[in-house]
Design a protein around this motif. Structure first.
Motif: not given
Length: 341
Positions: A268-273, A277-281, A283-291
């Motif tokens: 799932e994708e969500e926007e934080i600030a 941010v990617f939320s996988v399973a 919220g088991y894994l959360m990742a952000c690759f933006d600058r």
């Protein structure tokens, strides 16, 4: 393989021990009177006694394996036929089925959806999380058959289709329609098959989705030189160690593979600030690759307490954010495993 079973005459229940209840003996005697053998060894039989029953035939008792079409918990495995035949298995019907889905985008000798679906149902139980794998998937009939078998049995089987991306020649209709490889055809066939089966069955509890992957090189830049061979002006090339043409989704898949997270996991994708941010399973894994990731983004992710949190090394908006990264997680989610690409 030669040993006695003991049978209750009225119920047909079977045991390997004789007593007042199990008082009828059954031996593997052939119809001509010769001694034969059972198909199961005694250890296997002891584990699977509930699958057997005894029946009197003539002047002796025979032992049979129970064959369920359906049980109290729904559909059960059924014994396959000795001969698989019928119009639904024919090449002519298979071709018509394919064309009904893909139109003029032709494909040589597509397989029967019914045949493959029957084989899948024979070989797997609907609730065992089976994975059906086809190493030469072609137009992906096996994927379509897996979807259909899940619909028929309310199953949760998944599939993996593997196909070398054989090129389509410009003279073929498929090329004119925009397809360049067999994989392109298969991808569209799976998408349309899912839509068709959902429309025909009206079942929404079956997973019709899929993800498509290809073998590629690493997302990380290759470094071929010794430190002494790199000039100061060239150091700017390595301020970001990720290849320029890679997307955030590419990086997420690499992380999932590295961490052993199933590629079939819900993403799932969500926007934080203002950052993706990617939320996988869940919220088991959360990742952000933006600058330009700020303390607010890091804190918001830490407060969700993921098992893994992943960022891009060049993502942080300032040196202070990079320096605060560990401290933020130590404060709000100390058990989270942190990783920086």
């Amino acid at each position: 393989m030669y040993y006695p079973f003991f049978v209750h005459e009225k119920t047909g229940e079977v045991s390997l021990k004789q007593d007042d209840y199990y008082n009828q003996i059954a031996l593997p005697i052939k119809s001509n009177g010769d001694e034969g053998r059972w198909r199961w060894g005694i250890d296997n039989a002891e584990k699977r006694l509930s699958e057997l029953y005894g029946k009197k035939v003539g002047d002796k008792f025979n032992i049979y394996e129970k064959d369920y079409l359906e049980g109290d918990d729904g559909a059960r495995r059924i014994r396959p036929k000795s001969v698989l035949s019928g119009a639904a298995y024919s090449t002519d019907v298979s071709t018509k089925e394919y064309r009904a889905i893909m139109g003029k985008v032709d494909f040589s000798n597509p397989k029967s959806i019914t045949l493959l679906s029957d084989l899948i149902i024979y070989a797997t139980s609907p609730d065992e999380n089976a994975i059906v794998m086809d190493f030469f998937s072609g137009s992906a009939t096996t994927a379509h058959a897996t979807i259909r078998s899940n619909i028929e049995e309310n199953g949760n089987r998944r599939y993996i289709m593997v196909q070398i991306p054989e090129k389509i020649t410009p003279s073929e209709d498929a090329y004119s329609a925009g397809y360049r490889t067999i994989c392109d055809i298969a991808e569209e066939r799976i998408r349309k098959s899912g839509q068709l089966e959902m429309k025909n069955s009206c079942k929404t509890n079956v997973d019709y989705g899929f993800r498509c992957f290809r073998v590629d090189s690493s997302n990380m830049k290759d470094v071929y030189y010794k430190p002494s061979d790199v000039k100061q002006a060239e150091l700017d090339l390595f301020t970001d160690n990720i290849k320029e043409d890679r997307t955030p989704e590419d990086l997420l898949i690499q992380v999932m593979l590295d961490l052993g997270v199933l590629l079939s996991s819900k993403v799932e994708e969500e926007e934080i600030a203002g950052k993706k941010v990617f939320s996988v399973a869940d919220g088991y894994l959360m990742a952000c690759f933006d600058r330009d990731v700020t303390d607010d983004v890091v804190t918001a992710i830490a407060r969700k307490h993921p098992f893994y949190a992943v960022f891009r090394d060049s993502s942080f908006s300032s040196d202070s954010v990079a320096a605060n990264f560990e401290q933020i997680f130590d404060t709000y989610s100390p058990k989270t495993v942190r990783k920086v690409l």
